[in-house]
Design a protein around this motif. Structure first.
Motif, PDB file in Angstrom:
ATOM      1  N   LYS A  93       0.834  -1.202   0.000  1.00  9.27           N
ATOM      2  CA  LYS A  93       0.000   0.000   0.000  1.00  9.27           C
ATOM      3  C   LYS A  93       0.872   1.257   0.000  1.00  9.27           C
ATOM      4  O   LYS A  93       1.900   1.308   0.669  1.00  9.27           O
ATOM      5  CB  LYS A  93      -0.894  -0.007   1.240  1.00  9.27           C
ATOM      6  N   SER A  94       0.441   2.225  -0.764  1.00  9.08           N
ATOM      7  CA  SER A  94       1.107   3.533  -0.761  1.00  9.08           C
ATOM      8  C   SER A  94       0.648   4.313   0.462  1.00  9.08           C
ATOM      9  O   SER A  94      -0.542   4.568   0.640  1.00  9.08           O
ATOM     10  CB  SER A  94       0.751   4.304  -2.040  1.00  9.08           C
ATOM     11  N   ILE A  95       1.596   4.645   1.331  1.00  6.08           N
ATOM     12  CA  ILE A  95       1.300   5.394   2.552  1.00  6.08           C
ATOM     13  C   ILE A  95       2.214   6.611   2.607  1.00  6.08           C
ATOM     14  O   ILE A  95       3.432   6.474   2.696  1.00  6.08           O
ATOM     15  CB  ILE A  95       1.501   4.528   3.813  1.00  6.08           C
ATOM     16  N   GLY A  96       1.613   7.798   2.556  1.00  4.73           N
ATOM     17  CA  GLY A  96       2.427   9.013   2.552  1.00  4.73           C
ATOM     18  C   GLY A  96       3.281   9.053   1.308  1.00  4.73           C
ATOM     19  O   GLY A  96       2.800   8.947   0.179  1.00  4.73           O
ATOM     20  N   ASP A  97       4.612   9.148   1.506  1.00  2.00           N
ATOM     21  CA  ASP A  97       5.526   9.203   0.359  1.00  2.00           C
ATOM     22  C   ASP A  97       6.264   7.879   0.174  1.00  2.00           C
ATOM     23  O   ASP A  97       7.305   7.830  -0.472  1.00  2.00           O
ATOM     24  CB  ASP A  97       6.528  10.344   0.534  1.00  2.00           C
ATOM     25  N   GLY A 178       7.319   7.458  12.393  1.00  3.66           N
ATOM     26  CA  GLY A 178       7.330   6.024  12.676  1.00  3.66           C
ATOM     27  C   GLY A 178       6.031   5.546  13.303  1.00  3.66           C
ATOM     28  O   GLY A 178       5.603   4.408  13.083  1.00  3.66           O
ATOM     29  N   PHE A 179       5.387   6.406  14.088  1.00  2.00           N
ATOM     30  CA  PHE A 179       4.087   6.078  14.680  1.00  2.00           C
ATOM     31  C   PHE A 179       3.052   5.871  13.580  1.00  2.00           C
ATOM     32  O   PHE A 179       2.294   4.900  13.587  1.00  2.00           O
ATOM     33  CB  PHE A 179       3.647   7.200  15.615  1.00  2.00           C
ATOM     34  N   ALA A 180       3.023   6.810  12.618  1.00  2.00           N
ATOM     35  CA  ALA A 180       2.071   6.703  11.509  1.00  2.00           C
ATOM     36  C   ALA A 180       2.338   5.448  10.691  1.00  2.00           C
ATOM     37  O   ALA A 180       1.397   4.745  10.288  1.00  2.00           O
ATOM     38  CB  ALA A 180       2.160   7.951  10.627  1.00  2.00           C
ATOM     39  N   ILE A 185      -1.277   4.834   9.352  1.00  2.00           N
ATOM     40  CA  ILE A 185      -1.970   6.109   9.179  1.00  2.00           C
ATOM     41  C   ILE A 185      -1.320   6.846   8.018  1.00  2.00           C
ATOM     42  O   ILE A 185      -0.092   6.910   7.919  1.00  2.00           O
ATOM     43  CB  ILE A 185      -1.904   6.944  10.475  1.00  2.00           C
ATOM     44  N   ILE A 186      -2.127   7.397   7.153  1.00  2.00           N
ATOM     45  CA  ILE A 186      -1.630   7.922   5.887  1.00  2.00           C
ATOM     46  C   ILE A 186      -0.687   9.102   6.053  1.00  2.00           C
ATOM     47  O   ILE A 186       0.132   9.386   5.192  1.00  2.00           O
ATOM     48  CB  ILE A 186      -2.811   8.320   4.964  1.00  2.00           C
ATOM     49  N   SER A 187      -0.773   9.825   7.154  1.00  2.00           N
ATOM     50  CA  SER A 187       0.086  10.983   7.382  1.00  2.00           C
ATOM     51  C   SER A 187       0.460  11.060   8.857  1.00  2.00           C
ATOM     52  O   SER A 187      -0.287  10.610   9.724  1.00  2.00           O
ATOM     53  CB  SER A 187      -0.637  12.270   6.957  1.00  2.00           C
ATOM     54  N   SER A 188       1.627  11.630   9.122  1.00  2.00           N
ATOM     55  CA  SER A 188       2.064  11.802  10.510  1.00  2.00           C
ATOM     56  C   SER A 188       1.629  13.150  11.063  1.00  2.00           C
ATOM     57  O   SER A 188       1.943  13.484  12.206  1.00  2.00           O
ATOM     58  CB  SER A 188       3.596  11.676  10.601  1.00  2.00           C
TER      59      SER A 188
END
Length: 386
Positions: A93-97, A178-180, A185-188
């Motif tokens: 899955k694409s998450i953030g960058d 790292g939490f995201a 989660i898609i963004s921190s």
């Protein structure tokens, strides 16, 4: 037409080389080498995503695969499409960058019991409070979670899930990228984190008197006046999912609010504990354990002291509730006890007009201490009826 050199010809002479065919051969060979390289690089990227257990950005994928960041990202994107096309239980899955390999959401609950329990429940509760209230001072966190939160902060910082930055005499706590990554989660960004946390939780409305209770339980809350609401209060009542009010005010509150509602009894420590448990269950969030443990300690201390006290005669239901919670001996000829606001002749005067911003536990403790102190005073002959 180009011909390959005959036997005996010098292979290195220009005349001997059929440039057309050689060019075609080298182009095909180059393509074959590229395909082998891309396939190998893609396999390395797939293995890296599996081993990492977190989101890897294009530069990290490039470093491990030998590709450029652009080609590495393209390889990860192609892998994601491949996994999706075969209806795999695992997805990329694409998450953030970046990209992350994870269990498909539809199957996550079914395989949860097989997942390693890497973060213990107490740590999770502390982390949830930090995530929702960030930036939060460590001193405020301690008020909510108790002294054990100092160790929790050290452990969570060690795991790379939070940042703890020196701030005056305390520390300012926030979650990390790292939490995201860890929780998908898609963004921190703090707002994105809060939004993700609120997906399955209720926003709780509390009057000023219950604010400290909401804070102690680590709830997502808004302070509102549900009894005589102004325009801002009415607006907040529309936002909340669960409203906490004092007993006896339901009919009055229903004139302005039609959602879920709990009448929280807080006359005694036992009532407070029971109400807190109901609120946390109804809200789908929060942590009642620290408050419950504190209440149990206080009750043990007060009840031990009450064993040596003289019998009392409660003059109101409120005092009767307190006496029974303390396990005081209640007798008709006992020391008369009444709320300080009742204007009753009594040897024991229990404070009730306390500041609304007073901590909910301190409010009850003050009453318990006053009762036991007045009993001792009468027993020593130092207190006269008002």
């Amino acid at each position: 037409m180009d011909q390959w050199p005959r036997r005996g010809q010098n292979l290195f002479s220009d005349a001997a080389i059929p440039w057309g065919k050689l060019k075609s051969f080298t182009e095909k060979a180059s393509i074959l080498v590229d395909l082998m390289t891309d396939s190998s690089a893609k396999a390395v990227i797939e293995a890296a995503l599996f081993a990492a257990g977190r989101t890897l950005n294009p530069q990290e994928l490039a470093d491990i695969s030998g590709l450029s960041p652009e080609l590495a990202e393209e390889a990860a994107r192609n892998l994601a499409l491949e996994y999706a096309s075969r209806s795999s239980g695992i997805e990329i899955k694409s998450i953030g960058d970046g990209y992350s390999m994870q269990v498909c959401p539809l199957l996550a609950r079914r395989v949860l019991s097989f997942a390693p329990k890497e973060i213990e429940a107490p740590l999770i509760r502390t982390l949830a409070i930090i995530a929702y209230k960030q930036p939060i001072k460590q001193s405020e966190l301690v008020e909510i979670r108790g002294n054990k939160s100092y160790e929790h902060v050290k452990e969570l910082e060690k795991r790379g899930l939070i940042n703890a930055v020196k701030h005056s005499r305390t520390k300012l706590l926030t979650t990390t990228p790292g939490f995201a990554d860890y929780f998908g989660i898609i963004s921190s960004n703090p707002e994105a984190v809060r939004k993700a946390l609120l997906q399955n939780k209720k926003l709780v409305g509390v009057s000023p008197m219950y604010r400290s209770l909401a804070l102690r339980l680590g709830l997502d809350y808004l302070v509102v006046n549900p009894y005589n609401p102004g325009e801002e209060d009415l607006s907040r009542l529309e936002e909340i999912d669960l409203l906490i009010v004092a007993p006896g005010y339901m009919e009055r509150v229903r004139e302005h609010y039609s959602g879920d509602l709990i009448e929280a009894g807080i006359r005694t420590l036992s009532q407070l504990k029971e109400s807190a448990e109901l609120i946390v269950q109804a809200a789908g969030s929060g942590d009642v354990e620290p408050l419950a443990a504190e209440v149990d300690r206080l009750l043990k201390r007060f009840r031990k002291k009450a064993q040596k006290s003289r019998p009392i005669k409660p003059l109101t239901p409120m005092i009767d509730d307190i006496a029974r919670d303390l396990r005081l001996d209640v007798q008709e000829d006992g020391l008369r006890a009444a709320p300080s606001s009742a204007q009753m002749e009594a040897e024991i005067q229990v404070p009730v007009h306390q500041p609304y911003d007073m901590d909910i536990v301190e409010r009850i403790v003050e009453r318990y201490e006053k009762i036991l102190m007045d009993i001792d005073g009468v027993s020593s002959g130092n207190t006269k009826p008002d």
